[in-house]
Design a protein around this motif. Structure first.
Motif, short mmCIF file in Angstrom:
data_model
loop_
_atom_site.label_atom_id
_atom_site.label_comp_id
_atom_site.label_asym_id
_atom_site.label_seq_id
_atom_site.Cartn_x
_atom_site.Cartn_y
_atom_site.Cartn_z
N ARG A 69 1.04 5.39 2.18
CA ARG A 69 -0.29 5.97 1.96
C ARG A 69 -1.14 5.09 1.06
N ILE A 70 -0.55 4.61 -0.02
CA ILE A 70 -1.28 3.74 -0.95
C ILE A 70 -1.61 2.41 -0.29
N ALA A 71 -0.64 1.82 0.39
CA ALA A 71 -0.85 0.53 1.05
C ALA A 71 -1.96 0.62 2.10
N GLU A 72 -1.94 1.67 2.90
CA GLU A 72 -2.96 1.82 3.95
C GLU A 72 -4.36 1.82 3.36
N HIS A 73 -4.54 2.54 2.27
CA HIS A 73 -5.86 2.62 1.64
C HIS A 73 -6.29 1.26 1.09
N ILE A 74 -5.39 0.58 0.39
CA ILE A 74 -5.77 -0.70 -0.22
C ILE A 74 -6.03 -1.75 0.85
N VAL A 75 -5.21 -1.78 1.90
CA VAL A 75 -5.42 -2.74 2.99
C VAL A 75 -6.79 -2.54 3.62
N LYS A 76 -7.17 -1.30 3.85
CA LYS A 76 -8.47 -1.01 4.44
C LYS A 76 -9.61 -1.53 3.56
N VAL A 77 -9.50 -1.29 2.26
CA VAL A 77 -10.56 -1.72 1.34
C VAL A 77 -10.60 -3.24 1.21
N THR A 78 -9.45 -3.86 1.05
CA THR A 78 -9.43 -5.32 0.86
C THR A 78 -9.83 -6.06 2.13
N ASP A 79 -9.51 -5.52 3.29
CA ASP A 79 -9.98 -6.15 4.53
C ASP A 79 -11.51 -6.05 4.62
N LYS A 80 -12.04 -4.92 4.25
CA LYS A 80 -13.49 -4.73 4.27
C LYS A 80 -14.20 -5.72 3.35
N LEU A 81 -13.60 -5.96 2.19
CA LEU A 81 -14.23 -6.83 1.19
C LEU A 81 -13.73 -8.27 1.26
N LYS A 82 -12.80 -8.54 2.18
CA LYS A 82 -12.23 -9.88 2.36
C LYS A 82 -11.56 -10.40 1.08
N ILE A 83 -10.74 -9.55 0.50
CA ILE A 83 -9.98 -9.90 -0.70
C ILE A 83 -8.53 -10.19 -0.29
N PRO A 84 -8.01 -11.37 -0.59
CA PRO A 84 -6.59 -11.64 -0.32
C PRO A 84 -5.73 -10.64 -1.09
N TYR A 85 -4.77 -10.02 -0.41
CA TYR A 85 -4.08 -8.88 -0.99
C TYR A 85 -2.56 -8.98 -0.84
N VAL A 86 -1.86 -8.63 -1.94
CA VAL A 86 -0.40 -8.53 -1.96
C VAL A 86 -0.05 -7.13 -2.46
N PHE A 87 0.74 -6.37 -1.68
CA PHE A 87 1.15 -5.03 -2.09
C PHE A 87 2.21 -5.13 -3.18
N LYS A 88 2.01 -4.37 -4.28
CA LYS A 88 2.95 -4.38 -5.40
C LYS A 88 3.67 -3.05 -5.51
N GLY A 89 4.98 -3.13 -5.73
CA GLY A 89 5.75 -1.94 -6.04
C GLY A 89 7.09 -2.35 -6.61
N SER A 90 7.49 -1.77 -7.70
CA SER A 90 8.79 -2.08 -8.32
C SER A 90 9.89 -1.31 -7.61
N PHE A 91 10.94 -2.03 -7.18
CA PHE A 91 12.06 -1.33 -6.54
C PHE A 91 12.95 -0.66 -7.58
N LYS A 92 12.84 -1.12 -8.82
CA LYS A 92 13.60 -0.53 -9.91
C LYS A 92 12.83 -0.74 -11.21
N LYS A 93 12.85 0.24 -12.10
CA LYS A 93 12.23 0.11 -13.40
C LYS A 93 13.34 0.04 -14.45
N ALA A 94 13.64 -1.17 -14.89
CA ALA A 94 14.74 -1.36 -15.85
C ALA A 94 14.28 -1.22 -17.29
N ASN A 95 12.99 -1.42 -17.54
CA ASN A 95 12.46 -1.36 -18.90
C ASN A 95 11.83 0.00 -19.15
#
Length: 272
Positions: free
Chosen positions: A34-60
């Motif tokens: 859900r989050i990725a879909e929204h950001i991809v739509k916005v960044t494509d519209k604005l032509k912003i190079p985009y990398v999806f971020k998400g931590s697979f584990k929070k150790a700290n």
């Protein structure tokens, strides 16, 4: 670092800043998509190079009962699904040497957390995967000292490295960004400003980190004016109920307006 070499990166010739953005932690498949879909739509519209971020584990984590993840392999598979579904690259944190090869099977960029950026074996392990390495500047480190962290990557035959500024400890419970460090670190590698973590208020008595999300726009605009190459912003459709770092995340509904303003500001900044 050559941005265009990141697999599936779009709009790399747009002369825009690039964006690393997504939730703090992978809480489940539906929320990530859900989050990725929204950001991809916005960044494509604005032509912003985009990398999806998400931590697979929070150790700290401050407290032993804090959320750390849904399972390493399960979360990494969700990151892969995000990439395959939306044709975007992904980034995740690693915390120990064995994480490097494991995570490299699923994501395109490996991130070294700020508290761990002096750990030589960890940085070298990330570099040796051949993936892009994002070095988060330690809260205790000078901009000049990040040259040595970058050298650990490049001496491992990997030129794909960037630095992320995420603030310096100011007293016990606050962070401050010294924007004088941006041009210094740009001598070593492309520089990203971690907008949301720079607004954290750590070491709260409750054991839950606080933040000042009302200042996200101010911090992001200052970063663009200072000449950063990229921005890092954690975002969620329900920050108040996010399982990690909700106190300093951007509400997903506010992202498009902010990015639109930042693209306009970038055009002005590079014209001067």
């Amino acid at each position: 670092m050559n941005l265009a070499q990141i697999p599936q990166i779009k709009h790399s010739n747009s002369n825009n800043f690039f964006l690393l953005s997504g939730p703090c932690a992978i809480e489940g498949e539906e929320m990530a998509l859900r989050i990725a879909e929204h950001i991809v739509k916005v960044t494509d519209k604005l032509k912003i190079p985009y990398v999806f971020k998400g931590s697979f584990k929070k150790a700290n984590r401050s407290r032993v009962d804090s959320f750390t993840g849904i399972g390493d392999e399960k979360a990494l598979k969700i990151l892969r699904k995000v990439s395959e579904t939306f044709q975007v690259p992904t980034i995740t944190d690693i915390h120990k040497e064995s994480d490097a090869a494991m995570a490299a099977e699923y994501v395109d960029v490996l991130q070294i957390p700020a508290f761990l950026v002096r750990q030589t074996d960890l940085v070298v392990a990330a570099a040796e995967t051949g993936k892009v390495v994002n070095l988060k500047k330690g809260q205790f480190m000078s901009p000049e000292s990040m040259k040595h962290a970058v050298t650990k990557v490049t001496d491992s035959n990997n030129q794909q490295v960037m630095i992320t500024e995420r603030g310096t400890m100011f007293g016990y419970q606050d962070m401050v960004v010294d924007f004088r460090g941006i041009p210094t670190m740009k001598q070593y590698a492309p520089v990203v400003l971690d907008v949301t973590h720079s607004l954290q208020q750590p070491n709260q008595a409750s054991g839950v980190t606080g933040g000042r999300p009302a200042l996200i726009g101010t911090m992001a605009k200052a970063g663009i004016a200072a000449g950063v190459d990229g921005l890092f912003m954690e975002t969620h459709f329900d920050p108040a109920n996010a399982k990690s770092d909700g106190a300093n995340m951007l509400d997903l509904n506010l992202l498009e307006k902010l990015l639109t303003d930042l693209v306009a500001l970038r055009r002005v900044a590079i014209s001067l």
